[in-house]
Design a protein around this motif. Structure first.
Motif, PDB file in Angstrom:
ATOM      1  N   LEU A  65      15.752   0.412 -19.087  1.00  0.00           N
ATOM      2  CA  LEU A  65      14.539   0.663 -19.682  1.00  0.00           C
ATOM      3  C   LEU A  65      14.728   2.441 -19.847  1.00  0.00           C
ATOM      4  O   LEU A  65      14.106   2.846 -20.919  1.00  0.00           O
ATOM      5  N   GLY A  66      15.292   3.071 -19.097  1.00  0.00           N
ATOM      6  CA  GLY A  66      15.152   4.428 -19.110  1.00  0.00           C
ATOM      7  C   GLY A  66      16.112   4.821 -20.542  1.00  0.00           C
ATOM      8  O   GLY A  66      15.628   5.760 -20.914  1.00  0.00           O
ATOM      9  N   ALA A  67      17.328   4.145 -20.679  1.00  0.00           N
ATOM     10  CA  ALA A  67      18.167   4.562 -21.509  1.00  0.00           C
ATOM     11  C   ALA A  67      17.274   4.146 -23.012  1.00  0.00           C
ATOM     12  O   ALA A  67      17.366   4.860 -23.920  1.00  0.00           O
ATOM     13  N   CYS A  68      16.570   2.890 -23.012  1.00  0.00           N
ATOM     14  CA  CYS A  68      15.916   2.651 -24.216  1.00  0.00           C
ATOM     15  C   CYS A  68      14.825   3.737 -24.462  1.00  0.00           C
ATOM     16  O   CYS A  68      14.627   3.947 -25.925  1.00  0.00           O
ATOM     17  N   SER A  69      14.109   4.359 -23.558  1.00  0.00           N
ATOM     18  CA  SER A  69      13.161   5.209 -23.703  1.00  0.00           C
ATOM     19  C   SER A  69      13.449   6.447 -24.394  1.00  0.00           C
ATOM     20  O   SER A  69      12.920   7.213 -25.148  1.00  0.00           O
ATOM     21  N   THR A  70      15.043   6.731 -24.091  1.00  0.00           N
ATOM     22  CA  THR A  70      15.325   8.278 -24.524  1.00  0.00           C
ATOM     23  C   THR A  70      16.006   7.832 -25.773  1.00  0.00           C
ATOM     24  O   THR A  70      16.486   8.880 -26.679  1.00  0.00           O
ATOM     25  N   ALA A  71      16.566   6.518 -26.289  1.00  0.00           N
ATOM     26  CA  ALA A  71      17.486   6.358 -27.304  1.00  0.00           C
ATOM     27  C   ALA A  71      16.685   6.649 -28.694  1.00  0.00           C
ATOM     28  O   ALA A  71      17.559   6.911 -29.529  1.00  0.00           O
ATOM     29  N   GLN A  72      15.468   6.740 -28.897  1.00  0.00           N
ATOM     30  CA  GLN A  72      14.652   6.600 -30.061  1.00  0.00           C
ATOM     31  C   GLN A  72      14.238   7.972 -30.293  1.00  0.00           C
ATOM     32  O   GLN A  72      13.407   8.414 -31.087  1.00  0.00           O
ATOM     33  N   GLN A  73      14.580   9.022 -29.182  1.00  0.00           N
ATOM     34  CA  GLN A  73      13.979  10.333 -29.488  1.00  0.00           C
ATOM     35  C   GLN A  73      14.723  11.029 -31.097  1.00  0.00           C
ATOM     36  O   GLN A  73      15.869  10.695 -31.127  1.00  0.00           O
ATOM     37  N   HIS A  74      14.013  11.743 -31.642  1.00  0.00           N
ATOM     38  CA  HIS A  74      14.367  12.392 -32.957  1.00  0.00           C
ATOM     39  C   HIS A  74      14.560  13.743 -32.722  1.00  0.00           C
ATOM     40  O   HIS A  74      13.760  14.408 -31.541  1.00  0.00           O
ATOM     41  N   GLU A  75      15.291  14.518 -33.282  1.00  0.00           N
ATOM     42  CA  GLU A  75      15.487  15.837 -32.998  1.00  0.00           C
ATOM     43  C   GLU A  75      14.081  16.563 -33.297  1.00  0.00           C
ATOM     44  O   GLU A  75      13.620  16.126 -34.668  1.00  0.00           O
ATOM     45  N   GLN A  76      13.674  17.658 -32.752  1.00  0.00           N
ATOM     46  CA  GLN A  76      12.424  18.076 -33.171  1.00  0.00           C
ATOM     47  C   GLN A  76      12.565  19.504 -33.923  1.00  0.00           C
ATOM     48  O   GLN A  76      13.547  20.243 -33.827  1.00  0.00           O
ATOM     49  N   GLU A  77      11.599  19.832 -34.760  1.00  0.00           N
ATOM     50  CA  GLU A  77      11.653  21.016 -35.392  1.00  0.00           C
ATOM     51  C   GLU A  77      11.618  22.098 -34.192  1.00  0.00           C
ATOM     52  O   GLU A  77      10.786  22.085 -33.388  1.00  0.00           O
ATOM     53  N   ALA A  78      12.222  23.434 -34.630  1.00  0.00           N
ATOM     54  CA  ALA A  78      11.972  24.478 -33.636  1.00  0.00           C
ATOM     55  C   ALA A  78      10.859  25.237 -34.002  1.00  0.00           C
ATOM     56  O   ALA A  78      10.405  25.381 -35.254  1.00  0.00           O
ATOM     57  N   ALA A  79      10.165  25.828 -32.825  1.00  0.00           N
ATOM     58  CA  ALA A  79       9.287  26.814 -33.022  1.00  0.00           C
ATOM     59  C   ALA A  79       9.793  28.225 -33.300  1.00  0.00           C
ATOM     60  O   ALA A  79      10.558  28.544 -32.477  1.00  0.00           O
TER      61      ALA A  79
END
Length: 429
Positions: free
Chosen positions: A20-34
């Motif tokens: 489940l932990g792998a699933c929760s992190t697999a869908q992350q998108h790269e964020q825009e930088a501040a």
């Protein structure tokens, strides 16, 4: 609960948590930088003011969308007549493209490992890369640099043949004709004749220019093809027509001459074909692997749990070998599920959104210098005629008239599907 049952339950819970932990992190998108205000101000200081929102997005999105943002910005700059800024933008975009799609062994090896997912650096589909070379070549024509223009158009023809891991026959008539035009303007009639013949092999209606023709007339209409995701895991994509003012006929007027444009390229058709072969959908390639690993993982975890739970005999004794085997199966199953969860087959549906739908061409003679021509876009019964003024750019032996029915500036700051919601990140839209 007996010790064996407790240990099996704990092992199963930990293993499931891992998946489940792998699933929760697999869908992350790269964020825009501040970006700090001072840094952004310095970055924008030497760039055209009307393009600051596009440049600011490029800085925030970094390498992941660098090629895409340079393509969009370069085309907008070209429409503004900011040719130096446009050339810089397309040069940067082509550098990124050529790192993977050059005609070299190293690039071929890179292509074999290149997976077009939305977490990867954008390099574009074959038609997008070919169009980047088209616009760079157009900028060279406007500068009177016919040798580099010809090289750029040939580079675009190469990109038309290259997908991520396959090669196809080229059929980009627009680029072949412009390759011939660059040779025509450069005083190379034999090279010009060969390229015009190639263009006619793709589109027979594209006739070579007259020997004294010295002005190239280009009209673009409609909006870019749109990418949409399909499939169980959104692992495939299809293209849709972008709409807008799509011309079925184009008329040019320059130096008291009128010319009817010839349809030289249907960009949507290029997007949906490879070497003339229709491609209904393009798979990211990992959906079956994801489903298979997930099923295998679930099965192993279930069998392992049952094995571990059965490790206690009727008298309360524990069979250590059975317990160890059961726990091992649970852990292996969890690892398989974790791999499945980390496999993200979602198709890359970013796309270059200020491209046109189609391009019309004509040529004419220009005896006296002039500054402006007109382009009339027609689609009877669908759109009223639209007439625009188009500048005549004179450089070297030849001139260029280029006009668009849809403004390259009429786009949002961010390319479609290029970022998670900006306001959710605390980034000013």
């Amino acid at each position: 609960m007996t010790r064996s049952r407790h240990r099996a339950s704990v092992a199963y819970s930990l293993a499931a948590g891992l998946a489940l932990g792998a699933c929760s992190t697999a869908q992350q998108h790269e964020q825009e930088a501040a970006i700090a205000t001072e840094e952004m101000t310095a970055y924008l200081s030497d760039k055209p003011a009307r393009l600051h929102p596009l440049y600011a997005t490029a800085l925030r999105q970094g390498e992941r969308n660098a090629v895409l943002n340079q393509m969009r910005t370069g085309l907008a700059a070209l429409e503004l007549g900011e040719d130096a800024a446009a050339a810089d933008a397309f040069d940067l975009a082509l550098q990124g493209i050529e790192a993977v799609y050059a005609d070299t062994e190293a690039a071929a090896q890179a292509r074999s490992k290149f997976v077009k997912e939305n977490a990867k650096d954008f390099k574009g589909e074959p038609y997008e890369r070919a169009m980047a070379y088209y616009y760079r070549g157009l900028l060279y024509l406007r500068a009177g640099d016919y040798e580099n223009a010809r090289a750029s158009f040939r580079g675009g023809l190469l990109q038309d043949t290259l997908a991520a891991d396959e090669e196809y026959a080229q059929d980009f008539a627009l680029l072949a004709f412009l390759d011939g035009w660059a040779s025509h303007c450069n005083g190379d009639p034999d090279l010009a004749a060969a390229s015009f013949a190639e263009a006619r092999s793709y589109r027979p209606e594209l006739q070579p220019p007259a020997g004294d023709d010295s002005v190239l007339l280009i009209a673009e209409s409609g909006r870019s093809p749109i990418k949409v995701a399909i499939g169980k895991h959104q692992e495939a994509f299809q293209f849709q027509r972008g709409g807008g003012l799509v011309a079925t006929r184009v008329d040019f007027a320059v130096a008291e001459q009128t010319r009817r444009g010839v349809l030289s390229e249907d960009v949507f058709w290029q997007a949906t074909t490879r070497g003339g072969r229709e491609v209904d959908q393009i798979l990211a390639g990992k959906a079956q692997f994801k489903d298979g690993m997930a099923a295998a993982g679930s099965g192993l975890m279930a069998v392992g749990a049952l094995t571990a739970l059965s490790a206690t005999d009727a008298r309360g004794g524990t069979h250590g070998s059975a317990l160890a085997a059961g726990v091992g199966l649970v852990v292996v199953g969890a690892m398989a599920e974790a791999v499945a969860a980390a496999t993200t087959p979602a198709a890359d549906i970013r796309y270059w959104d200020n491209l046109p739908d189609r391009v019309h061409l004509a040529t004419a003679r220009l005896d006296e210098p002039m500054t402006e021509g007109t382009v009339t876009f027609r689609n009877p019964g669908v759109h009223p005629d639209t007439v625009i003024a188009a500048p005549v750019v004179i450089a070297g032996r030849c001139s260029v008239v280029w006009g668009r029915a849809e403004s390259a500036l009429a786009i949002p700051e961010r390319a479609p599907n290029s970022s998670v919601d900006a306001t959710a990140q605390g980034v000013s839209p």
